[in-house]
Enzyme design. Structure first.
Site, PDB file in Angstrom:
ATOM      1  N   SER A 139      26.472  34.768 -12.497  1.00  0.00           N
ATOM      2  CA  SER A 139      25.944  34.971 -13.841  1.00  0.00           C
ATOM      3  C   SER A 139      24.427  35.107 -13.735  1.00  0.00           C
ATOM      4  CB  SER A 139      26.391  33.819 -14.750  1.00  0.00           C
ATOM      5  OG  SER A 139      25.888  33.983 -16.051  1.00  0.00           O
ATOM      6  N   SER A 140      23.703  34.451 -14.629  1.00  0.00           N
ATOM      7  CA  SER A 140      22.241  34.553 -14.631  1.00  0.00           C
ATOM      8  C   SER A 140      21.695  33.520 -15.598  1.00  0.00           C
ATOM      9  CB  SER A 140      21.826  35.950 -15.102  1.00  0.00           C
ATOM     10  OG  SER A 140      20.450  35.970 -15.407  1.00  0.00           O
ATOM     11  N   TYR A 154      23.122  42.129 -21.558  1.00  0.00           N
ATOM     12  CA  TYR A 154      23.034  41.425 -20.274  1.00  0.00           C
ATOM     13  C   TYR A 154      23.322  39.923 -20.412  1.00  0.00           C
ATOM     14  CZ  TYR A 154      21.375  39.989 -15.664  1.00  0.00           C
ATOM     15  OH  TYR A 154      21.290  39.450 -14.399  1.00  0.00           O
ATOM     16  N   LYS A 158      26.708  37.743 -19.521  1.00  0.00           N
ATOM     17  CA  LYS A 158      26.545  36.703 -18.494  1.00  0.00           C
ATOM     18  C   LYS A 158      27.028  35.362 -19.049  1.00  0.00           C
ATOM     19  CE  LYS A 158      24.803  38.805 -14.884  1.00  0.00           C
ATOM     20  NZ  LYS A 158      25.650  38.977 -13.690  1.00  0.00           N
TER      21      LYS A 158
END
Ligand SMILES: NC(=O)c1ccc[n+]([C@@H]2O[C@H](COP(=O)([O-])OP(=O)(O)OC[C@H]3O[C@@H](n4cnc5c(N)ncnc54)[C@H](OP(=O)(O)O)[C@@H]3O)[C@@H](O)[C@H]2O)c1
Length: 255
Positions: A139-140, A154, A158
């Site tokens: 993920s981030s 985005y 995520k």
């Protein structure tokens, strides 16, 4: 610490560059049997020879696969299982990195980040259940903080990946399959996303670098080490975790 990942059959999406490349390399250092993909045919032999130059006599195999196309993912998994008869680890690393708020970006983000992960897991799951294997999704920090990538798909996708992985952890625990997420912060790779931003948007690069309380961005190997640990028997009671590898970039407390 012994990770005991030798001879494990490991699948990594997007292994020719960046974080995926470091994850492939990390598993090769542990003598795992590694399968990776990317969309660009010419990048596969190039990456393979780089891997072999540092990990002689390793089992490494690259394929041209676009994870946003479910039939390609399915054929890839079938090919690996025909050869290896097992799968121990899948790492869903690819993202479309869709940071614009357009219909096309939302579609790409869904097809690559979400459907690409769901279909990878769906195809590999029967074999992961047999091996009591491991799933890691990348993920981030953009999935837990609203950051410079907003508004865009985005961070939203995520965040969805973290939730999906937690669902997998909970539902697959009785079958002995573990699922965890690794959420990198800013990871600097000269031929990667932050290397590009450094060249083409130095203002953004410097402002984001300044937000890192360690005074630096992370290294791809620091993310790879987290992935290797989570898939090893050293993490045998860890499932459903979101391991943030960001040098304390996020200031929120994660419960
Ligand atoms: N770098 C960071 O600072 C950072 C921070 C937080 C999270 N992340 C996450 O870490 C993951 C990897 O990012 P990265 O920065 O290492 O990316 P990257 O340097 O752009 O590398 C992406 C890799 O994935 C492949 N790829 C891209 N789209 C694909 C597709 N549809 N099918 C198959 N392969 C595909 C690329 O090869 P081809 O283009 O040839 O297909 C390449 O091998 C992503 O999930 C990203 O969101 C990165």
């Amino acid at each position: 610490m012994q990770l005991n990942l030798k001879d494990k059959v490991v699948i990594v999406t997007g292994g020719t560059k960046g974080i995926g490349r470091a994850i492939v390399s990390g598993f090769l250092s542990e003598h795992s049997r590694v399968y990776f993909c990317s969309r660009t045919p010419s990048s596969i032999p190039h990456a393979t020879s780089l891997f072999l130059s540092t990990h002689h006599s390793s089992t490494i195999h690259g394929s041209v696969v676009d994870v946003s196309i479910p039939s390609q993912l399915q054929s890839w998994i079938t090919e690996i299982v025909e050869k290896e008869k097992r799968i121990d680890v899948v790492v869903s690393n690819v993202s479309s990195i869709s940071v614009t708020d357009t219909e096309e970006a939302w579609r790409n983000g869904y097809e690559t980040d979400i459907r690409g992960t769901v279909e990878l897991v769906r195809a590999a799951l029967p074999y992961l259940e047999l091996s009591r294997g491991n799933i890691v999704t990348i993920s981030s920090v953009s999935g837990r903080d609203v950051d410079f990538t907003a508004p865009s798909p985005y961070g939203a996708f995520k965040a969805a990946l973290i939730h999906y992985t937690a669902q997998l952890a909970h539902t697959l625990a009785p079958k002995g399959v573990r699922a965890n997420t690794v959420s990198p912060g800013n990871i600097y790779i000269s031929d990667g996303v932050w290397g590009d931003i450094e060249k083409n948007n130095p203002e953004l690069f410097n402002s984001q670098l300044a937000k890192n309380p360690t005074g630096r961005m992370g290294k791809a190997e620091e993310v790879a080490d987290a992935v290797l640990f989570l898939t090893s028997e050293r993490a045998s009671f860890i499932s459903g975790a979101n391991l943030v590898v960001d040098g304390s970039l996020c200031s929120g407390v994660q419960f």
